[in-house]
Write a protein that holds these residues in place. Structure first.
Motif, PDB file in Angstrom:
ATOM      1  N   SER A 155      27.188 -39.998   2.968  1.00 38.08           N
ATOM      2  CA  SER A 155      25.928 -40.170   3.713  1.00 38.08           C
ATOM      3  C   SER A 155      24.759 -40.354   2.756  1.00 38.08           C
ATOM      4  CB  SER A 155      25.685 -38.971   4.629  1.00 38.08           C
ATOM      5  OG  SER A 155      26.726 -38.845   5.564  1.00 38.08           O
ATOM      6  N   VAL A 178      22.316 -43.774   2.309  1.00 33.32           N
ATOM      7  CA  VAL A 178      20.854 -43.753   2.366  1.00 33.32           C
ATOM      8  C   VAL A 178      20.275 -44.285   1.057  1.00 33.32           C
ATOM      9  CG1 VAL A 178      18.819 -42.267   2.539  1.00 33.32           C
ATOM     10  CG2 VAL A 178      20.751 -41.941   4.107  1.00 33.32           C
ATOM     11  N   TRP A 206      17.307 -46.821   0.725  1.00 35.56           N
ATOM     12  CA  TRP A 206      16.085 -46.105   0.363  1.00 35.56           C
ATOM     13  C   TRP A 206      16.352 -45.360  -0.942  1.00 35.56           C
ATOM     14  CZ3 TRP A 206      11.658 -46.908   2.903  1.00 35.56           C
ATOM     15  CH2 TRP A 206      11.752 -47.538   4.140  1.00 35.56           C
ATOM     16  N   ARG A 223      13.884 -40.210   4.003  1.00 35.01           N
ATOM     17  CA  ARG A 223      15.181 -40.073   3.347  1.00 35.01           C
ATOM     18  C   ARG A 223      15.939 -38.842   3.850  1.00 35.01           C
ATOM     19  NH1 ARG A 223      11.763 -42.783   0.039  1.00 35.01           N
ATOM     20  NH2 ARG A 223      12.655 -44.382  -1.322  1.00 35.01           N
ATOM     21  N   LEU A 258      17.152 -39.568   7.344  1.00 30.00           N
ATOM     22  CA  LEU A 258      18.279 -40.502   7.337  1.00 30.00           C
ATOM     23  C   LEU A 258      19.561 -39.858   6.807  1.00 30.00           C
ATOM     24  CD1 LEU A 258      16.464 -43.745   6.141  1.00 30.00           C
ATOM     25  CD2 LEU A 258      17.369 -43.259   8.437  1.00 30.00           C
ATOM     26  N   ILE A 259      19.447 -39.010   5.791  1.00 32.46           N
ATOM     27  CA  ILE A 259      20.629 -38.303   5.277  1.00 32.46           C
ATOM     28  C   ILE A 259      21.211 -37.406   6.368  1.00 32.46           C
ATOM     29  CG2 ILE A 259      21.386 -36.482   3.683  1.00 32.46           C
ATOM     30  CD1 ILE A 259      19.416 -37.760   1.597  1.00 32.46           C
TER      31      ILE A 259
END
Length: 182
Positions: A38, A42, A46, A76, A79-80
């Motif tokens: 993951s 990301v 990013w 970030r 998103l993670i």
């Protein structure tokens, strides 16, 4: 409640992400692999440099540096957590019943909603957080020495010459006064 966050482009930041209700989801090596995948996913979209990480059964600490001109760490982290949640729940059922609030917001019960963040101020602060990350499994009584925890960047930092292999094994190095408030 409004949180005060510091945004400095290109800065280094320390984070603590905690599993919902401190569930020990990271006790499974396959789940740790999902987390690492993951993060890489990301990073591809990013960029961020992971300086150090430790993954414990119910939480993760990591230290990262953002690219010059970029201070968007909330994106970030979000998103993670989202990428991990999608992959994790693709293999398992939700661990806990979701609250009405989580259902209303479309949230899963994998992570605590918020996270701890700290902007690194200088080299001394960087080193203190690096030490904290690597001593965390010892602090929690999971191992006797930092070198013994497999889900950490400690050995990589030993190879870089930042630590001796025995560091933290004979006595606990001093930690900053903020330890325990993260």
């Amino acid at each position: 409640m409004r949180y005060r966050r510091v945004f400095i482009p290109g800065a280094s930041y320390f984070f603590t992400l905690v599993a919902n209700q401190r569930s020990p989801i990271f006790s499974d090596a396959n789940v740790i692999d999902i987390y690492h995948r993951s993060v890489r996913k990301v990073q591809a979209a990013w960029p961020l440099t992971i300086e150090a990480v430790v993954i414990l059964p119910d939480h993760i600490h990591f230290l990262c540096t953002l690219p010059e001109g970029d201070a968007d760490y909330p994106k970030r982290v979000r998103l993670i957590k989202a990428a991990f949640t999608r992959s994790f729940l693709g293999r398992r059922q939700c661990l806990d019943e979701r609250s009405d609030s989580r259902i209303a917001k479309g949230e899963q019960a994998v992570w605590q909603r918020r996270y701890w963040e700290h902007t690194i101020r200088d080299e001394r602060d960087f080193q203190a957080h690096l030490d904290y990350i690597h001593l965390n499994p010892v602090k929690h009584g999971l191992v006797a020495a930092a070198r013994d925890w497999p889900h950490s960047t400690f050995l990589a930092w030993v190879e870089r010459g930042a630590y001796e292999l025995w560091w933290g094994s004979d006595e606990m190095p001093p930690l900053p006064e903020w330890v325990g408030r993260e």
